[in-house]
Design an enzyme around this catalytic site. Structure first.
Site, PDB file in Angstrom:
ATOM      1  N   HIS A  53      25.981  39.880  36.344  1.00 54.14           N
ATOM      2  CA  HIS A  53      25.700  38.303  36.402  1.00 54.14           C
ATOM      3  C   HIS A  53      26.048  37.675  34.872  1.00 54.14           C
ATOM      4  N   TYR A  99      20.297  29.691  40.165  1.00 54.47           N
ATOM      5  CA  TYR A  99      19.413  30.242  40.999  1.00 54.47           C
ATOM      6  C   TYR A  99      18.868  29.385  42.142  1.00 54.47           C
ATOM      7  N   GLU A 148      18.626  37.509  31.491  1.00 55.53           N
ATOM      8  CA  GLU A 148      19.922  37.017  31.304  1.00 55.53           C
ATOM      9  C   GLU A 148      20.021  36.163  30.165  1.00 55.53           C
ATOM     10  N   TYR A 199      32.800  47.020  30.765  1.00 57.90           N
ATOM     11  CA  TYR A 199      33.929  46.446  31.444  1.00 57.90           C
ATOM     12  C   TYR A 199      33.838  44.840  30.796  1.00 57.90           C
ATOM     13  N   TYR A 207      37.304  44.692  34.961  1.00 62.16           N
ATOM     14  CA  TYR A 207      38.085  45.869  34.560  1.00 62.16           C
ATOM     15  C   TYR A 207      37.331  46.510  33.222  1.00 62.16           C
ATOM     16  N   SER A 208      37.192  47.881  33.381  1.00 63.24           N
ATOM     17  CA  SER A 208      36.579  48.499  32.287  1.00 63.24           C
ATOM     18  C   SER A 208      37.544  48.651  31.094  1.00 63.24           C
ATOM     19  N   VAL A 229      42.077  55.541  39.163  1.00 66.99           N
ATOM     20  CA  VAL A 229      41.975  54.433  37.919  1.00 66.99           C
ATOM     21  C   VAL A 229      40.568  54.681  37.430  1.00 66.99           C
ATOM     22  N   GLY A 230      39.637  55.690  38.118  1.00 68.69           N
ATOM     23  CA  GLY A 230      38.194  55.574  37.492  1.00 68.69           C
ATOM     24  C   GLY A 230      38.292  56.228  36.117  1.00 68.69           C
ATOM     25  N   GLY A 267      32.797  48.638  42.535  1.00 70.89           N
ATOM     26  CA  GLY A 267      32.379  47.730  43.581  1.00 70.89           C
ATOM     27  C   GLY A 267      30.967  47.296  43.369  1.00 70.89           C
ATOM     28  N   PRO A 268      30.387  46.556  44.386  1.00 72.29           N
ATOM     29  CA  PRO A 268      28.990  46.277  44.436  1.00 72.29           C
ATOM     30  C   PRO A 268      28.166  47.528  43.903  1.00 72.29           C
TER      31      PRO A 268
HETATM   32  C1  LIG Z   1      32.395  47.588  36.626  1.00 73.90           C
HETATM   33  C2  LIG Z   1      33.886  47.646  37.505  1.00 73.90           C
HETATM   34  C3  LIG Z   1      34.895  48.069  36.595  1.00 73.90           C
HETATM   35  C4  LIG Z   1      36.107  48.307  37.314  1.00 73.90           C
HETATM   36  N1  LIG Z   1      37.053  48.767  36.379  1.00 73.90           N
HETATM   37  C5  LIG Z   1      38.513  48.779  37.050  1.00 73.90           C
HETATM   38  C6  LIG Z   1      39.454  49.360  36.145  1.00 73.90           C
HETATM   39  O1  LIG Z   1      39.239  49.736  34.957  1.00 73.90           O
HETATM   40  N2  LIG Z   1      40.714  49.188  36.755  1.00 73.90           N
HETATM   41  C7  LIG Z   1      40.921  48.929  37.845  1.00 73.90           C
HETATM   42  O2  LIG Z   1      42.168  48.856  38.409  1.00 73.90           O
HETATM   43  N3  LIG Z   1      40.143  48.177  38.725  1.00 73.90           N
HETATM   44  C8  LIG Z   1      38.825  48.350  38.110  1.00 73.90           C
HETATM   45  N4  LIG Z   1      37.594  47.558  38.759  1.00 73.90           N
HETATM   46  C9  LIG Z   1      37.844  47.260  40.130  1.00 73.90           C
HETATM   47  C10 LIG Z   1      38.661  45.693  40.430  1.00 73.90           C
HETATM   48  O3  LIG Z   1      37.557  44.955  39.616  1.00 73.90           O
HETATM   49  C11 LIG Z   1      38.898  44.971  41.412  1.00 73.90           C
HETATM   50  O4  LIG Z   1      38.257  45.362  42.397  1.00 73.90           O
HETATM   51  C12 LIG Z   1      40.418  45.787  41.957  1.00 73.90           C
HETATM   52  O5  LIG Z   1      41.488  45.488  40.809  1.00 73.90           O
HETATM   53  C13 LIG Z   1      40.903  45.190  43.305  1.00 73.90           C
HETATM   54  O6  LIG Z   1      40.963  43.838  42.993  1.00 73.90           O
HETATM   55  P1  LIG Z   1      42.008  42.891  43.810  1.00 73.90           P
HETATM   56  O7  LIG Z   1      41.675  41.572  43.871  1.00 73.90           O
HETATM   57  O8  LIG Z   1      43.318  43.605  43.357  1.00 73.90           O
HETATM   58  O9  LIG Z   1      41.959  43.427  45.524  1.00 73.90           O
HETATM   59  P2  LIG Z   1      41.158  42.677  46.493  1.00 73.90           P
HETATM   60  O10 LIG Z   1      41.813  41.612  46.828  1.00 73.90           O
HETATM   61  O11 LIG Z   1      39.602  42.690  46.055  1.00 73.90           O
HETATM   62  O12 LIG Z   1      41.336  43.804  47.621  1.00 73.90           O
HETATM   63  C14 LIG Z   1      40.729  45.154  47.404  1.00 73.90           C
HETATM   64  C15 LIG Z   1      41.061  45.955  48.724  1.00 73.90           C
HETATM   65  O13 LIG Z   1      40.540  45.983  49.799  1.00 73.90           O
HETATM   66  C16 LIG Z   1      41.580  45.467  50.808  1.00 73.90           C
HETATM   67  N5  LIG Z   1      40.800  44.731  51.668  1.00 73.90           N
HETATM   68  C17 LIG Z   1      41.056  43.071  51.543  1.00 73.90           C
HETATM   69  N6  LIG Z   1      40.140  42.522  52.798  1.00 73.90           N
HETATM   70  C18 LIG Z   1      39.680  43.490  53.101  1.00 73.90           C
HETATM   71  C19 LIG Z   1      38.516  43.296  54.500  1.00 73.90           C
HETATM   72  N7  LIG Z   1      38.203  42.181  55.045  1.00 73.90           N
HETATM   73  N8  LIG Z   1      38.192  44.793  54.541  1.00 73.90           N
HETATM   74  C20 LIG Z   1      38.639  45.869  53.967  1.00 73.90           C
HETATM   75  N9  LIG Z   1      39.294  45.765  52.903  1.00 73.90           N
HETATM   76  C21 LIG Z   1      39.912  44.728  52.600  1.00 73.90           C
HETATM   77  C22 LIG Z   1      42.826  45.019  50.178  1.00 73.90           C
HETATM   78  O14 LIG Z   1      43.909  45.300  51.053  1.00 73.90           O
HETATM   79  C23 LIG Z   1      42.764  45.934  48.933  1.00 73.90           C
HETATM   80  O15 LIG Z   1      43.411  47.106  49.149  1.00 73.90           O
HETATM   81  C24 LIG Z   1      36.145  47.741  38.418  1.00 73.90           C
HETATM   82  C25 LIG Z   1      35.367  47.323  39.246  1.00 73.90           C
HETATM   83  C26 LIG Z   1      34.120  47.027  38.801  1.00 73.90           C
HETATM   84  C27 LIG Z   1      33.087  46.546  39.637  1.00 73.90           C
HETATM   85  C1  HEM Z   2      17.250  36.667  42.559  1.00 75.18           C
HETATM   86  C2  HEM Z   2      18.222  36.315  42.863  1.00 75.18           C
HETATM   87  C3  HEM Z   2      19.433  37.299  42.830  1.00 75.18           C
HETATM   88  C4  HEM Z   2      19.470  38.688  43.158  1.00 75.18           C
HETATM   89  C5  HEM Z   2      18.188  39.499  43.722  1.00 75.18           C
HETATM   90  C6  HEM Z   2      20.849  39.159  43.026  1.00 75.18           C
HETATM   91  C7  HEM Z   2      21.453  40.292  43.235  1.00 75.18           C
HETATM   92  C8  HEM Z   2      22.629  40.661  42.948  1.00 75.18           C
HETATM   93  C9  HEM Z   2      22.861  42.211  43.161  1.00 75.18           C
HETATM   94  C10 HEM Z   2      22.162  43.233  43.788  1.00 75.18           C
HETATM   95  C11 HEM Z   2      24.339  42.212  43.033  1.00 75.18           C
HETATM   96  C12 HEM Z   2      25.283  43.622  42.920  1.00 75.18           C
HETATM   97  C13 HEM Z   2      25.244  43.928  41.571  1.00 75.18           C
HETATM   98  C14 HEM Z   2      26.453  45.102  41.298  1.00 75.18           C
HETATM   99  O1  HEM Z   2      27.580  44.624  41.661  1.00 75.18           O
HETATM  100  O2  HEM Z   2      26.364  46.036  40.723  1.00 75.18           O
HETATM  101  C15 HEM Z   2      24.599  40.655  42.708  1.00 75.18           C
HETATM  102  C16 HEM Z   2      26.065  40.552  42.151  1.00 75.18           C
HETATM  103  C17 HEM Z   2      26.573  39.239  42.056  1.00 75.18           C
HETATM  104  N1  HEM Z   2      25.668  38.212  42.006  1.00 75.18           N
HETATM  105 FE1  HEM Z   2      23.593  38.123  42.358  1.00 75.18          FE
HETATM  106  N2  HEM Z   2      21.636  38.126  42.582  1.00 75.18           N
HETATM  107  C18 HEM Z   2      20.667  36.862  42.464  1.00 75.18           C
HETATM  108  C19 HEM Z   2      21.141  35.621  41.951  1.00 75.18           C
HETATM  109  C20 HEM Z   2      22.730  35.413  41.991  1.00 75.18           C
HETATM  110  C21 HEM Z   2      22.808  33.953  41.712  1.00 75.18           C
HETATM  111  C22 HEM Z   2      21.859  32.869  41.582  1.00 75.18           C
HETATM  112  C23 HEM Z   2      24.327  33.909  41.716  1.00 75.18           C
HETATM  113  C24 HEM Z   2      25.266  32.825  41.267  1.00 75.18           C
HETATM  114  C25 HEM Z   2      25.284  31.666  42.238  1.00 75.18           C
HETATM  115  C26 HEM Z   2      24.766  35.200  42.034  1.00 75.18           C
HETATM  116  C27 HEM Z   2      26.103  35.643  42.042  1.00 75.18           C
HETATM  117  C28 HEM Z   2      26.631  36.968  41.920  1.00 75.18           C
HETATM  118  C29 HEM Z   2      27.884  37.317  41.790  1.00 75.18           C
HETATM  119  C30 HEM Z   2      29.093  36.668  42.006  1.00 75.18           C
HETATM  120  C31 HEM Z   2      28.033  38.968  42.083  1.00 75.18           C
HETATM  121  C32 HEM Z   2      29.272  39.864  41.775  1.00 75.18           C
HETATM  122  C33 HEM Z   2      29.528  40.616  43.194  1.00 75.18           C
HETATM  123  C34 HEM Z   2      30.350  39.757  43.986  1.00 75.18           C
HETATM  124  O3  HEM Z   2      30.882  38.654  44.033  1.00 75.18           O
HETATM  125  O4  HEM Z   2      30.819  40.554  45.021  1.00 75.18           O
HETATM  126  N3  HEM Z   2      23.570  36.044  42.019  1.00 75.18           N
HETATM  127  N4  HEM Z   2      23.548  40.099  42.536  1.00 75.18           N
END
Ligand SMILES: Cc1cc2nc3c(=O)[nH]c(=O)nc-3n(C[C@H](O)[C@H](O)[C@H](O)COP(=O)(O)OP(=O)(O)OC[C@H]3O[C@@H](n4cnc5c(N)ncnc54)[C@H](O)[C@@H]3O)c2cc1C
Ligand code: HEM
Length: 409
Positions: A89, A99, A141, A194, A212-213, A281-282, A401-402
């Site tokens: 967050h 919230y 936070e 990251y 991105y890490s 890329v991990g 991812g999430p």
């Molecule tokens: C903590 C953390 C650290 C990270 N560190 C790195 C890093 O160091 N380097 C790195 O490269 N990335 C890293 N990532 C991943 C990065 O954040 C992005 O998720 C990644 O770059 C893909 O984003 P994008 O916008 O290019 O792709 P997106 O648009 O998010 O798409 C991702 C993939 O999903 C597919 N897709 C699209 N729609 C759908 C659908 N409906 N169903 C199924 N598949 C679908 C696309 O074809 C694509 O292959 C990290 C993520 C996290 C959470």
């Molecule tokens: C009590 C309330 C909330 C809970 C329990 C909650 C829980 C979570 C959890 C479990 C994740 C995934 C964490 C991960 O990626 O490792 C997440 C991510 C996220 N949360 Fe929350 N959240 C809350 C409130 C909010 C609010 C208020 C916002 C903003 C409007 C928000 C925006 C996001 C966004 C943008 C992500 C990133 C993931 C994505 O976009 O796919 N969350 N939250």
């Protein structure tokens, strides 16, 4: 903290209805996001549109609210999970005022899906419970934002950085070196952390945020991220942000980024052997760990295992080899599953990282392990380490991812 002032009746109603909400979890979650993102469209700038379509994050948010509600009379139990989510967050600049919006649409969705079964009494109890849970997040936070603002070179929200260097690392991974536009100092990241990039892409309706890490050692006057180009999968188009970074973003361009976040952090006080395992890329967070630990703990035994297809998909290979040459206690292993003909002699194992290989490479199971890669890879690594007897508290991982959308034992 305990029950944060909720009355016994409210606690009873909430706890007894958690299973009902869980049972309708998917329907409630779907309705919640549909309503919230159409009625408050600016939130599309914050939520990851691709994760929305794939469903991982949406489930994570609602599932956490239910898990928290089940612990509503002992909220301290959920603090470790809250801290982990709050790191994400914070990196997205989620604010206290967001919230009530989430709470409003969650309650609306519960009412919509459960219909008459959601009596006023039940909705009132959930409103109170959500308020208490939200307060826990908001206060955690707040502490994190204050800490960043008070840190040397730290900041809140997004700060403009200039791309000072763009370097190809492999056929699919490119590194970007980012220096702050204001020329001031930058916060020292903890290896494994990251940042979030806020990408304003021409032709796209909303901005896109991606994590991105940081892939280099901490302590420099710039950050490095290394981005894999995500190609189209099946019917889905190319990755939005990674393709933009590879094709459009150039040296000299400005990108807003948030301050380093995340709790996937190497413990440099631990002197036990360190095991760093990654695929694709991990490698980014564990490269930062490798750089830092070889400097800070030059005597520590390090087992660095890197898996990929072949040499053309192997980023930072020379740097890895250099570190292994300069540090006799770094044991470097390259695992290729589709080596090229010319790769002969340039890798250690053909195949995949599995229990048999880890058994062969690791001299003991009293180790600190950090691993990162795609979901199936991490599940295999985690299961293997577990079967070998590596304790749960020694198995640390980052998922790109999430986090809570995936289940790792
Ligand atoms: C903590 C953390 C650290 C990270 N560190 C790195 C890093 O160091 N380097 C790195 O490269 N990335 C890293 N990532 C991943 C990065 O954040 C992005 O998720 C990644 O770059 C893909 O984003 P994008 O916008 O290019 O792709 P997106 O648009 O998010 O798409 C991702 C993939 O999903 C597919 N897709 C699209 N729609 C759908 C659908 N409906 N169903 C199924 N598949 C679908 C696309 O074809 C694509 O292959 C990290 C993520 C996290 C959470
Ligand atoms: C009590 C309330 C909330 C809970 C329990 C909650 C829980 C979570 C959890 C479990 C994740 C995934 C964490 C991960 O990626 O490792 C997440 C991510 C996220 N949360 Fe929350 N959240 C809350 C409130 C909010 C609010 C208020 C916002 C903003 C409007 C928000 C925006 C996001 C966004 C943008 C992500 C990133 C993931 C994505 O976009 O796919 N969350 N939250």
């Amino acid at each position: 903290m305990a029950n944060a002032g909720l009355d016994a009746k409210t606690i009873e109603i909430v706890k007894s209805t958690v299973p009902v909400l869980e049972q309708h979890g998917n329907a409630i979650t779907k309705r919640f996001y549909e309503m919230m993102l159409s009625e408050v469209p600016e939130l599309n700038n914050i939520f990851n549109q691709t994760n929305q379509k794939r469903g991982g994050q949406p489930k994570a948010l609602a599932a956490t609210v239910y898990a928290a509600a089940a612990n509503i009379d002992q909220l301290e139990n959920i603090l470790p999970v809250v801290k982990q989510i709050s790191e994400k967050h914070k990196s997205l600049d989620i604010k206290a005022e967001h919230y009530p919006i989430v709470g409003k649409y969650l309650l609306k969705a519960i009412k919509d899906v459960l219909g008459d079964a959601a009596t006023d009494e039940i909705i009132d109890a959930w409103a109170k419970a959500y308020g208490v849970i939200a307060d826990v997040f908001i206060s955690v936070e707040k502490g994190m934002y204050e800490e960043d603002a008070a840190s040397e070179g730290g900041w809140n929200g997004f700060r403009d950085f200039k791309i000072v260097r763009k370097t190809k690392e492999s056929d699919v991974v490119t590194s970007f070196y980012l220096a702050p536009v204001d020329g001031k100092s930058i916060m020292k990241h903890k290896p494994g952390q990251y940042i979030t990039v806020k990408a304003t892409i021409p032709g796209q309706k909303y901005v896109h945020m991606r994590q991105y890490s940081l892939s280099d050692a901490p302590g420099s006057d710039m950050y490095r991220i290394s981005v894999k180009r995500e190609d189209a999968k099946g019917d889905y188009s190319d990755g939005i942000v990674s393709t933009y970074m590879h094709e459009t973003v150039q040296e000299g361009d400005i990108l807003p980024i948030s301050a380093p976040s995340g709790d996937f952090i190497v413990d440099t006080k631990d002197a036990r052997p360190l095991v760093l395992i990654s695929r694709g890329v991990g490698l980014t967070p564990v490269m930062s760990m490798l750089e830092e630990v070889t400097r800070k703990q030059p005597e520590r035994e390090i087992y660095f295992i890197y898996a990929t297809y072949s040499s053309n998909m192997h980023p930072m290979k020379e740097r890895m080899e250099q570190i292994a040459t300069e540090n006799k206690n770094v044991h470097m292993t390259f695992v290729y599953n589709k080596p090229l003909v010319e790769d002969e002699g340039k890798y250690d194992y053909k195949g995949y990282v599995d229990e048999a290989l880890l058994n062969k490479l690791l001299p003991t199971t009293d180790v600190a392990c950090y691993f990162c890669g795609f979901e199936d890879f991490m599940r295999t690594v985690s299961d293997s380490l577990k079967a070998m007897g590596v304790k749960e508290e020694d198995r640390h991982f980052e998922y790109f991812g999430p986090q809570l959308g995936m289940s790792i034992a």
